[in-house]
Design an enzyme around this catalytic site. Structure first.
Site, PDB file in Angstrom:
ATOM      1  N   ARG A  39      -9.407  -3.140  35.475  1.00 17.39           N
ATOM      2  CA  ARG A  39      -9.063  -4.188  34.505  1.00 17.39           C
ATOM      3  C   ARG A  39      -7.560  -4.374  34.497  1.00 17.39           C
ATOM      4  O   ARG A  39      -6.809  -3.386  34.480  1.00 17.39           O
ATOM      5  CB  ARG A  39      -9.501  -3.781  33.099  1.00 17.39           C
ATOM      6  CG  ARG A  39     -10.969  -3.472  32.981  1.00 17.39           C
ATOM      7  CD  ARG A  39     -11.797  -4.731  32.932  1.00 17.39           C
ATOM      8  NE  ARG A  39     -13.219  -4.409  32.878  1.00 17.39           N
ATOM      9  CZ  ARG A  39     -14.174  -5.319  32.764  1.00 17.39           C
ATOM     10  NH1 ARG A  39     -13.868  -6.606  32.709  1.00 17.39           N
ATOM     11  NH2 ARG A  39     -15.428  -4.955  32.735  1.00 17.39           N
TER      12      ARG A  39
ATOM     13  N   ASN B 288       0.054   3.493  37.731  1.00 14.96           N
ATOM     14  CA  ASN B 288      -1.149   3.134  38.487  1.00 14.96           C
ATOM     15  C   ASN B 288      -1.008   3.650  39.911  1.00 14.96           C
ATOM     16  O   ASN B 288       0.101   3.802  40.417  1.00 14.96           O
ATOM     17  CB  ASN B 288      -1.313   1.609  38.506  1.00 14.96           C
ATOM     18  CG  ASN B 288      -2.573   1.172  39.227  1.00 14.96           C
ATOM     19  OD1 ASN B 288      -3.648   1.753  39.042  1.00 14.96           O
ATOM     20  ND2 ASN B 288      -2.466   0.164  40.070  1.00 14.96           N
TER      21      ASN B 288
ATOM     22  N   HIS C  56      -2.247   2.775  43.866  1.00 12.74           N
ATOM     23  CA  HIS C  56      -2.796   1.683  44.671  1.00 12.74           C
ATOM     24  C   HIS C  56      -2.914   2.155  46.119  1.00 12.74           C
ATOM     25  O   HIS C  56      -1.969   2.747  46.652  1.00 12.74           O
ATOM     26  CB  HIS C  56      -1.865   0.465  44.593  1.00 12.74           C
ATOM     27  CG  HIS C  56      -2.443  -0.732  45.263  1.00 12.74           C
ATOM     28  ND1 HIS C  56      -3.475  -1.469  44.702  1.00 12.74           N
ATOM     29  CD2 HIS C  56      -2.183  -1.296  46.457  1.00 12.74           C
ATOM     30  CE1 HIS C  56      -3.800  -2.441  45.534  1.00 12.74           C
ATOM     31  NE2 HIS C  56      -3.038  -2.365  46.605  1.00 12.74           N
TER      32      HIS C  56
END
Ligand code: GRF
Length: 191
Positions: free
Chosen positions: A88, A104, A106
């Site tokens: 999200r 985050n 990635h």
């Protein structure tokens, strides 16, 4: 010590790697938040004895879901939020409550291949160096300031599955290391 929350939507292998590494420090992984009741990460949390909460994103705005997340994590006095396969996009409603404190991971060398098809796009590219990025979360999709990137050179003969495994192996070593470094820095800063 400093308090961590992890948000995950799926398998949760990064969540588990972080939980095991943080468990060997004085810091505390206080809770897992998932937007999906069927996320395997929830079973991992149960097995690890870590509190887990499902917050639905169905039939309401992202901001409303984030208000619920804020309520859910409030009792844990969270210092850092690590997104680990949380599918999200966060809005300012949540991001502005934890300035510089949401990170985050990635599975590509940003700014190349943002979004959900990063591994396939990296694999299908002509790039010889593939890798991962850990970055702070801003309002964009995979756009925030980069904290660290780790890469490896491929020989071009690997299958997609082999590349995927190498990326995940790199994630499972790097993400816990960076999370702990940031928790250490927060802990030292608050003394
Ligand atoms: C990882 O590849 C991560 O880079 C990406 O989503 C995947 C999550 O995997 N954001 P898991 O749920 O931690 O196994």
């Amino acid at each position: 010590m400093a308090n961590l929350a992890v948000f995950a939507s799926g398998n949760g292998s990064n969540f588990q790697a972080i939980a095991e590494a943080v468990g060997r420090t004085s810091h505390s992984l206080r809770c897992l938040v998932s937007d999906r009741p069927d996320a395997y990460a929830l079973a991992r949390a149960q097995a690890l004895g870590i509190a887990a909460h499902v917050v639905s994103y169905a039939s309401r705005s992202r901001e409303e879901s984030e208000e619920e997340i804020l309520k859910v994590i409030q009792p844990y006095a969270v210092d850092l939020i690590a997104l680990a396969g949380f599918m999200r996009l966060l809005t300012p409603r949540l991001i502005d409550r934890y300035p510089q404190r949401i990170i985050n991971i990635h599975p590509a060398l940003l700014p190349k291949y943002p979004g959900t098809r990063a591994i396939a796009e990296s694999y299908n590219s002509q790039d010889t160096d593939l890798g991962i990025t850990i970055h702070r979360v801003d309002y964009g999709m995979d756009t925030g300031p980069i904290i660290v990137q780790e890469s490896f050179r491929r020989d071009g003969c690997e299958t997609m599955e082999e590349i995927e495994s190498r990326i995940h192996e790199l994630e499972h070593v790097t993400y816990p290391r960076i999370v702990i470094e940031l928790l250490d820095a927060i802990d030292h800063g608050s003394r």
